[in-house]
Write a protein that holds these residues in place. Structure first.
Motif, PDB file in Angstrom:
ATOM      1  N   ASP A  93      -4.033 -11.188   7.886  1.00 35.19           N
ATOM      2  CA  ASP A  93      -3.446 -12.491   7.515  1.00 35.19           C
ATOM      3  C   ASP A  93      -2.080 -12.655   8.180  1.00 35.19           C
ATOM      4  O   ASP A  93      -1.729 -13.725   8.666  1.00 35.19           O
ATOM      5  N   ILE A  94      -1.320 -11.577   8.148  1.00 31.34           N
ATOM      6  CA  ILE A  94       0.056 -11.618   8.659  1.00 31.34           C
ATOM      7  C   ILE A  94       0.051 -11.576  10.192  1.00 31.34           C
ATOM      8  O   ILE A  94       0.697 -12.375  10.869  1.00 31.34           O
ATOM      9  N   LEU A  95      -0.744 -10.641  10.731  1.00 28.56           N
ATOM     10  CA  LEU A  95      -0.638 -10.360  12.166  1.00 28.56           C
ATOM     11  C   LEU A  95      -1.433 -11.322  13.034  1.00 28.56           C
ATOM     12  O   LEU A  95      -1.179 -11.426  14.231  1.00 28.56           O
ATOM     13  N   PHE A 113       1.562  -6.126  18.274  1.00 30.56           N
ATOM     14  CA  PHE A 113       1.768  -6.609  16.908  1.00 30.56           C
ATOM     15  C   PHE A 113       3.142  -6.182  16.396  1.00 30.56           C
ATOM     16  O   PHE A 113       3.531  -5.017  16.543  1.00 30.56           O
ATOM     17  N   PRO A 114       3.896  -7.129  15.826  1.00 31.52           N
ATOM     18  CA  PRO A 114       5.217  -6.771  15.296  1.00 31.52           C
ATOM     19  C   PRO A 114       5.098  -5.959  14.003  1.00 31.52           C
ATOM     20  O   PRO A 114       4.075  -6.018  13.311  1.00 31.52           O
ATOM     21  N   LEU A 115       6.136  -5.205  13.701  1.00 26.84           N
ATOM     22  CA  LEU A 115       6.180  -4.510  12.408  1.00 26.84           C
ATOM     23  C   LEU A 115       6.880  -5.471  11.441  1.00 26.84           C
ATOM     24  O   LEU A 115       8.096  -5.610  11.449  1.00 26.84           O
ATOM     25  N   ALA A 116       6.070  -6.189  10.659  1.00 29.21           N
ATOM     26  CA  ALA A 116       6.628  -7.255   9.816  1.00 29.21           C
ATOM     27  C   ALA A 116       7.592  -6.680   8.781  1.00 29.21           C
ATOM     28  O   ALA A 116       7.342  -5.622   8.201  1.00 29.21           O
ATOM     29  N   GLU A 117       8.672  -7.416   8.600  1.00 26.29           N
ATOM     30  CA  GLU A 117       9.724  -6.984   7.653  1.00 26.29           C
ATOM     31  C   GLU A 117       9.538  -7.709   6.325  1.00 26.29           C
ATOM     32  O   GLU A 117       9.208  -8.897   6.326  1.00 26.29           O
ATOM     33  N   PRO A 118       9.834  -7.034   5.224  1.00 28.94           N
ATOM     34  CA  PRO A 118       9.819  -7.768   3.950  1.00 28.94           C
ATOM     35  C   PRO A 118      11.027  -8.702   3.873  1.00 28.94           C
ATOM     36  O   PRO A 118      12.074  -8.379   4.421  1.00 28.94           O
ATOM     37  N   VAL A 119      10.852  -9.862   3.285  1.00 29.08           N
ATOM     38  CA  VAL A 119      12.004 -10.731   3.036  1.00 29.08           C
ATOM     39  C   VAL A 119      12.423 -10.466   1.599  1.00 29.08           C
ATOM     40  O   VAL A 119      11.645 -10.706   0.668  1.00 29.08           O
ATOM     41  N   ILE A 120      13.596  -9.913   1.449  1.00 28.70           N
ATOM     42  CA  ILE A 120      14.069  -9.615   0.098  1.00 28.70           C
ATOM     43  C   ILE A 120      14.871 -10.815  -0.378  1.00 28.70           C
ATOM     44  O   ILE A 120      15.873 -11.171   0.228  1.00 28.70           O
TER      45      ILE A 120
END
Ligand code: AQP
Length: 342
Positions: free
Chosen positions: A143-145, A181-188
């Motif tokens: 879903d993300i990538l 593919f990027p290493l997705a970061e969490p949005v805190i």
């Protein structure tokens, strides 16, 4: 030896999803949706009703369809702008499932065995859980990538899945010798709140809890909200003056946390304001506040649901825009894997 292809680095893009497994509740709102609205400012955001995830546990087909529309209406009513953001239904963008299969062939069984949410949701009868529930995190990575999204606002409960998404991206990149593919970061989000059940301060507020009195739904009318707050479990002690006094008082802590999140205050501020008050008094204020904050959303949601054609149109447009981004990314991923182009 052939040189691996190079790709332009992905730009900042935010992705998040919500399961259309029932009415959205205060936990979804305070823990996720409210932040999604804020994130629209200056960011490219993609928000998805994840119906493929919903069917990892049994759903009534008619209910799934109407919940999907209702969840979409709640997002719009809460302030997600379908012109600024892409709002759509996962099953209308088949690239999610196609990339999900590739990731099934990248992720390792050992990684999935560590996922605590599978253990919680499968319960004691693990042999009877669907394979879909088991590989859910691989689809979430897709879903993300499939948008090469770089940022994902996630609640605490989803952190482990985001870690797995990063592992999958890293493993795919290294297996195929690419930096794709990027290493997705969490949005805190500073204001992200974990909202617990109104009946049990150790369980999270959840759409699928059998008792409706465990949660406040965004569609609840004011009198029902007031009744649910009145019936919420507490203990006989009055409100303490500082956060240390809430240790081991899970239900009390939850209600104070909900009040603080709705009022945009810290729990310490709320405790100072209500120091020494009985819970009966505090609950009256909490019910008034919840009604004041949620009523405009409920009213707008009902207005939108009276025009299902409008909501479906928004979702159709969103799916088209989502496919336009996902299709070339899936093709590139397929090329990397070595699939013969049609
Ligand atoms: N109680 C909660 N407190 C804070 N945030 C929450 N979220 C869910 N419950 C709470 C956040 O809402 C987003 C969408 O969640 P979801 O619908 O995809 O799935 P979920 O986390 O499994 O939510 P539910 O309500 O518990 O659904 P069911 O019962 O179907 O499993 C996520 O960002 C989540 O963190």
């Amino acid at each position: 030896m052939t040189t691996p292809p190079t790709f332009a680095a992905p730009h900042k893009r935010i992705f998040s999803g919500v399961q259309p497994t029932g009415n959205l509740h205060l936990g979804n709102y305070l823990g996720a949706i409210r932040n999604w609205v804020t994130l629209q400012e200056g960011n490219e955001c993609i928000y998805c009703m994840v119906d493929l995830h919903a069917i990892t546990v049994q759903q009534d087909p008619a209910a799934l369809r109407s919940n999907t529309r209702e969840v979409a209406a709640s997002l719009l009513a809460a302030g997600i702008d379908p012109k600024a953001s892409i709002v759509f239904v996962q099953s209308q963008v088949p690239q999610h499932a196609e990339l999900g299969w590739i990731f099934n062939c990248v992720a390792r069984i050992g990684w999935l065995n560590r996922m605590t949410q599978f253990k919680e949701k499968a319960g004691k009868n693990r042999e009877n859980a669907t394979v879909g529930l088991y590989v859910y995190p691989n689809l979430m990575a897709a879903d993300i990538l499939v948008y090469r999204a770089t940022h994902v606002p996630v609640g605490d409960d989803q952190r482990q899945h985001l870690e797995l998404c990063r592992d999958i991206a890293q493993s795919f990149n290294s297996q195929y010798g690419v930096d794709y593919f990027p290493l997705a970061e969490p949005v805190i989000m500073g204001t992200a709140t974990r909202v617990m059940s109104l009946r049990d301060g150790s369980a999270k507020m959840s759409k699928s809890d059998a008792s409706d009195y465990t949660r406040i739904n965004l569609v609840d009318p004011p009198d029902l909200i007031a009744q649910k707050v009145r019936k919420a479990r507490t203990d006989p002690d009055p409100i303490p003056g500082d956060p240390a006094g809430l240790e081991a008082r899970l239900e009390a802590k939850n209600l104070v946390g909900i009040y603080a999140a709705l009022a945009d205050k810290t729990p310490a501020d709320v405790l100072r304001e209500f120091d020494g008050a009985q819970f009966s008094k505090f609950k009256e204020s909490l019910a008034d506040l919840a009604i004041a904050k949620l009523s405009p959303i409920t009213t707008e949601m009902r207005r939108l649901l009276a025009d299902p054609g409008y909501v479906d149109g928004v979702l159709k447009d969103g799916a088209q825009r989502a496919r336009a981004i996902a299709e070339p990314i899936l093709k590139e991923a397929q090329d990397i894997v070595g699939f013969l182009r049609a």
